[in-house]
Enzyme design. Structure first.
Site, PDB file in Angstrom:
ATOM      1  N   GLU A  76      10.175  23.330  12.558  1.00 13.78           N
ATOM      2  CA  GLU A  76       8.833  22.815  12.253  1.00 13.78           C
ATOM      3  C   GLU A  76       8.802  21.300  12.302  1.00 13.78           C
ATOM      4  O   GLU A  76       9.622  20.619  11.682  1.00 13.78           O
ATOM      5  CB  GLU A  76       8.357  23.314  10.873  1.00 13.78           C
ATOM      6  CG  GLU A  76       6.955  22.780  10.545  1.00 13.78           C
ATOM      7  CD  GLU A  76       6.203  23.533   9.463  1.00 13.78           C
ATOM      8  OE1 GLU A  76       6.683  24.600   9.016  1.00 13.78           O
ATOM      9  OE2 GLU A  76       5.127  23.049   9.055  1.00 13.78           O
ATOM     10  N   ASP A  89       7.750  35.851   4.530  1.00 11.55           N
ATOM     11  CA  ASP A  89       8.305  34.642   3.910  1.00 11.55           C
ATOM     12  C   ASP A  89       8.770  34.925   2.490  1.00 11.55           C
ATOM     13  O   ASP A  89       8.073  35.603   1.721  1.00 11.55           O
ATOM     14  CB  ASP A  89       7.216  33.559   3.822  1.00 11.55           C
ATOM     15  CG  ASP A  89       7.387  32.483   4.870  1.00 11.55           C
ATOM     16  OD1 ASP A  89       8.452  32.414   5.518  1.00 11.55           O
ATOM     17  OD2 ASP A  89       6.437  31.689   5.040  1.00 11.55           O
TER      18      ASP A  89
END
Ligand code: KIV
Length: 279
Positions: free
Chosen positions: A186, A88
């Site tokens: 998400e 990330d």
């Protein structure tokens, strides 16, 4: 494994080619021992910035730094033989523009040996994603609920219901067009996730997005029952390691206090016993 090691066996084009076939299995990992476990069973080990909340006690991912991601990224890369590590990009390391994003993505890749990065954002990140991909940085995109924007979103809410659905679809198309090799969806409604999955040629990886995605990701400490501060509806707990660890630590504390530990089995004699005749 480092930036000078031989090429990994699974690279972003291989993940991209999995579109529509067996679902991609993804878990987060932040350390070598967990990466080794993930490596045995998963396609991707995601060094998520969730590490800030899960291992460092932060209340959001906003305080995670490049140094943290590099340190945890190196640990995970060491533990992965088959699974592909993805790291990330932390909050503040890419949003200024393509040049900043490239500088930091290149650091993440060259200092850890990971072959890809993930960053949050849809349409407004498309230019940055294209810039990175054209310069050798494979990008996994992340849309829907993007936790680094929790303050502008107003909490960890479902994103994409009713009037918001088209915006999420547009984000998905934009990151695909920009060259992302896959996209995390998400906390979006499952019908929308299914429509996005059908509309894209790159794999969708769902977390709280229902069963119609090309793969699934969970935070490993959530599914092992090690991180219990938050329990989103989309987390299925496959083990209760937090409870087991609590019991083990309680037993150790009781044995230290009662002097039951260490026993002779865990102690060293002052004089070695004489060696017996060889049989
Ligand atoms: O940081 C993270 O762990 C993530 C996954 C949950 C997708 O971004």
């Amino acid at each position: 494994m480092s930036a000078t090691s031989p090429l990994r066996s699974v690279l972003p084009p291989d993940i991209r080619a999995r579109k529509g076939s067996t679902p991609l299995v993804v878990l987060t990992a932040y350390t070598t021992p967990i990466a080794r476990l993930v490596d045995s069973h998963c396609d991707i080990a995601l060094v998520g910035d969730s590490v800030g909340m899960v291992l460092h006690g932060m209340t959001s991912t906003l305080g995670v730094t490049m140094e943290m991601m590099i340190l945890h990224g190196r640990s995970v890369v060491k533990g992965c033989q088959k699974a592909m590590p993805v790291i990330d990009m932390p909050f503040g390391s890419y949003e200024e523009g393509p040049a900043q994003a490239y500088r930091n993505a290149a650091r993440l890749m060259s200092e850890t040996g990971a072959p890809a990065v993930k960053l949050e954002g849809g349409t407004h990140m498309a230019e940055t994603i294209a810039f990175l991909v054209q310069r050798g940085v494979p990008v996994m995109a992340h849309i829907g609920l993007t936790p680094q924007s929790v303050n502008t979103l107003g909490g960890y809410k479902v994103v994409g219901r009713e009037g918001e659905a088209q915006k999420v679809m547009d984000d998905a198309l934009a990151v695909e067009q920009a060259g992302a090799f896959s996209v995390v969806l998400e906390k979006i409604p499952m019908g929308l996730a299914g429509r996005i999955t059908q509309s894209l040629t790159i794999p969708t990886i769902g977390i709280g997005a229902g069963a119609n995605c090309d793969g699934q990701v969970l935070v490993v400490d959530d599914m092992l029952g090690m991180f219990t501060e938050f329990r989103p509806k989309f987390v299925k707990r496959y083990a209760d390691l937090g409870h087991l660890a609590d019991q083990a630590i309680a037993a150790y504390a009781a044995e230290v206090r009662s002097r039951a530990f260490p026993s002779l089995d865990h102690s060293f004699a002052d004089v070695l016993p004489p060696k017996g005749p060889k049989s």
